[in-house]
Design an enzyme around this catalytic site. Structure first.
Site, short mmCIF file in Angstrom:
data_model
loop_
_atom_site.label_atom_id
_atom_site.label_comp_id
_atom_site.label_asym_id
_atom_site.label_seq_id
_atom_site.Cartn_x
_atom_site.Cartn_y
_atom_site.Cartn_z
N HIS A 3 0.66 -1.37 -0.08
CA HIS A 3 -0.12 -0.08 -0.20
C HIS A 3 1.01 1.26 0.03
O HIS A 3 0.62 2.09 -0.65
CB HIS A 3 -0.90 -0.20 1.34
CG HIS A 3 -2.09 -1.02 1.22
ND1 HIS A 3 -3.30 -0.64 1.03
CD2 HIS A 3 -1.84 -2.38 1.31
CE1 HIS A 3 -3.98 -1.89 1.02
NE2 HIS A 3 -3.13 -2.82 1.10
N ASP A 100 -6.20 5.57 1.66
CA ASP A 100 -6.02 4.11 1.18
C ASP A 100 -7.26 3.63 1.28
O ASP A 100 -8.31 4.04 2.22
CB ASP A 100 -5.05 3.38 1.96
CG ASP A 100 -4.61 2.04 1.72
OD1 ASP A 100 -4.04 1.78 0.71
OD2 ASP A 100 -5.38 1.22 2.39
BR1 BUP Z 1 9.88 -8.49 -0.80
C1 BUP Z 1 10.15 -6.73 -1.43
N1 BUP Z 1 11.71 -5.18 -1.99
O1 BUP Z 1 12.52 -7.29 -1.09
P1 BUP Z 1 3.18 -6.29 -3.46
C2 BUP Z 1 9.17 -5.88 -1.82
N2 BUP Z 1 9.41 -4.66 -2.47
O2 BUP Z 1 11.03 -3.39 -3.15
P2 BUP Z 1 2.84 -7.42 -0.89
C3 BUP Z 1 10.73 -4.32 -2.49
O3 BUP Z 1 7.19 -4.24 -2.10
P3 BUP Z 1 0.11 -6.63 -0.70
C4 BUP Z 1 11.59 -6.35 -1.29
O4 BUP Z 1 8.59 -3.86 -5.34
C5 BUP Z 1 6.48 -3.69 -4.10
O5 BUP Z 1 6.48 -2.46 -4.49
C6 BUP Z 1 7.94 -4.30 -4.31
O6 BUP Z 1 3.96 -5.19 -3.04
C7 BUP Z 1 8.41 -3.76 -2.90
O7 BUP Z 1 2.89 -7.27 -2.44
C8 BUP Z 1 6.16 -3.76 -2.75
O8 BUP Z 1 3.82 -6.72 -4.76
C9 BUP Z 1 5.45 -5.01 -2.39
O9 BUP Z 1 1.77 -5.58 -3.90
O10 BUP Z 1 1.69 -6.27 -0.83
O11 BUP Z 1 3.92 -6.91 -0.36
O12 BUP Z 1 2.19 -8.87 -0.89
O13 BUP Z 1 -0.42 -7.59 0.19
O14 BUP Z 1 -0.48 -5.15 -0.32
O15 BUP Z 1 -0.33 -6.79 -2.22
#
Ligand code: BUP
Length: 442
Positions: A3, A100
């Site tokens: 988020h 959000d």
């Molecule tokens: Br792990 C990781 N580095 O090592 P998602 C994640 N990220 O930059 P999630 C990093 O966190 P939700 C790491 O680039 C993305 O922007 C990644 O979001 C960054 O999955 C974010 O992909 C992760 O939507 O969140 O963490 O499961 O449950 O809200 O979808």
């Protein structure tokens, strides 16, 4: 982080267009990743004003079985009445508040009392937003008494969503934090001034159209595609010496996001799978849901024998490295992903094909989008990561298929071009935010 990251990018977009942005951050945070990234964000954007929102303690103590991130959302909601005085005290006075989706209900009530426009930023896919905004109607309908009997959820105008893709807590007959959050916030979305979604027309034309035609649920405000939001410069800073030495397109990046901790057994199978696949890989291991509790080293988590074997072809790291720096690296040719919506939009932004392995939440609905647009493949028999055990040989097979699939590679590059066109001047994701910016400047 799923988020927070898109909010950083949206704030950067607004600040870059001469909007004065105040970014309200709840304190304390759950994870170290949040605190550290917030620090880097504000250091990169000194023109953005940070206001800390101090959270009240929760009435009841979290049980071990509940997700600490859902508890945090609950804590933010229970503290939300304090937002009113914070918002009124800001100078110059606010033109609009963007919140959000997890805070939609209380935030909309507060802004209504303050006579302030409220926009909700939905940080998952438009398809997921159709479920979020119509779920309360399904529950309210008299025909639905027993959620155990639901085989699929039919959202008007759209393909039905099979039961197995719906986040399981939503289909429990009893209440839980996710279900309550869906029902309360999803229903209130209709009272916002507009709904922003980090998506773009060419990948989600149908849900966007049906939402805006009032087919999904009547009375919604405009649903505006604003994505994929471009990553900020600070997200690209990450020394990656091992990756720099690998041939172009040869490495599989493996990560399941910021909230998924796999079981030790599954981690070992995944490690075996990576070794058997014969491909180079960069594997981001996450052992605990909350990173502050992650104390053991990699040898203890996946075993020192397996660690030695994996060193031959890959790099195994402990959570966290900036994902944008990895996905934009020329050596990366594929992404074994849980299909968090940010991970999908970032893979699109960089033209990287995906092997989908959804673990929970919105991820099956997102994986379906990735598959339908030709970005990736999804082995549906693997089920939810939290429930099923997949053996290493099967994982290796699917990795080999993905990395050998030239059509996917071409398609991923094509979607990348479409994404970048969508956010350029005149693009479908550019017009909506620019119109809003003009409104707020008046
Ligand atoms: Br792990 C990781 N580095 O090592 P998602 C994640 N990220 O930059 P999630 C990093 O966190 P939700 C790491 O680039 C993305 O922007 C990644 O979001 C960054 O999955 C974010 O992909 C992760 O939507 O969140 O963490 O499961 O449950 O809200 O979808």
């Amino acid at each position: 982080m799923g988020h927070l990251t898109p909010f950083f990018r949206l704030a950067a977009l607004l600040a870059g267009n001469n909007i004065k942005v105040t970014f309200i951050t709840p304190s304390p945070t759950v994870s170290l990743a949040e605190s550290q990234t917030l620090f880097r964000f504000f250091a990169s954007f000194p023109e953005i004003n940070q206001k800390q929102f101090h959270l009240l303690p929760l009435d009841k103590h979290p049980s071990n079985s509940e997700d600490p991130f859902y508890y945090h959302m609950e804590r933010i909601c229970q503290s939300s009445h304090l937002l009113s005085s914070l918002l009124s005290s800001l100078s110059p006075p606010l033109s609009a508040l963007i919140t959000d989706m997890s805070l939609a209900s209380p935030a909309i009530s507060i802004t209504q009392a303050l006579n302030l426009p409220n926009y909700v930023f939905f940080t998952s896919s438009a398809k997921m937003s159709t479920l979020f905004m119509s779920f309360h109607a399904l529950i309210d309908s008299e025909a639905t008494t027993d959620l155990d009997e639901i085989e699929a959820i039919k959202i008007p105008g759209l393909e039905a969503i099979p039961r197995s893709w719906i986040p399981p807590p939503l289909l429990q007959n009893t209440n839980n934090l996710l279900k309550t959050y869906f029902l309360e916030n999803g229903k209130k979305m209709a009272e916002s001034s507009g709904i922003l979604v980090n998506t773009f027309e060419s990948i989600e034309h149908e849900p966007l159209r049906k939402l805006n035609e009032g087919k999904v649920i009547e009375g919604l405000p405009p649903v505006i595609a604003i994505g994929p939001l471009a990553p900020c410069e600070f997200e690209k800073i990450q020394p990656l010496p091992w990756l720099d030495e690998q041939p172009a397109g040869s490495v599989v990046y493996v990560s399941f996001g910021s909230r998924t901790a796999m079981s030790r057994e599954q981690l070992k199978e995944l490690g075996e799978g990576l070794a058997i696949s014969g491909h180079r890989f960069l594997w981001m291991v996450k052992d605990k849901k909350v990173d502050r509790e992650d104390e053991e080293d990699l040898g203890q988590v996946i075993g020192s024998g397996l660690m030695e074997k994996l060193k031959e072809k890959g790099l195994v790291v402990k959570y966290w490295l900036n994902q944008e720096a990895i996905l934009s690296h020329p050596a990366v040719g594929g992404f074994l992903s849980h299909c968090g919506w940010n991970s999908i939009t970032e893979a699109i932004w960089n033209g990287v094909r995906i092997l989908a392995w959804p673990q929970h939440g919105d991820q099956k609905i997102n994986a379906d989008i990735a598959e339908k647009i030709g970005l990736g493949t999804w082995e549906k028999s693997w089920g939810w990561g939290e429930e099923t055990a997949v053996n290493g040989t099967d994982i290796a097979e699917k990795i080999k298929e993905m990395m050998g699939n030239e059509l996917l590679r071409h398609q991923a590059m094509h979607i990348r071009e479409e994404a970048r066109t969508a956010v350029e001047i005149g693009g479908s994701s550019r017009m909506g935010p620019m119109e809003l910016i003009e409104t707020w400047k008046k």
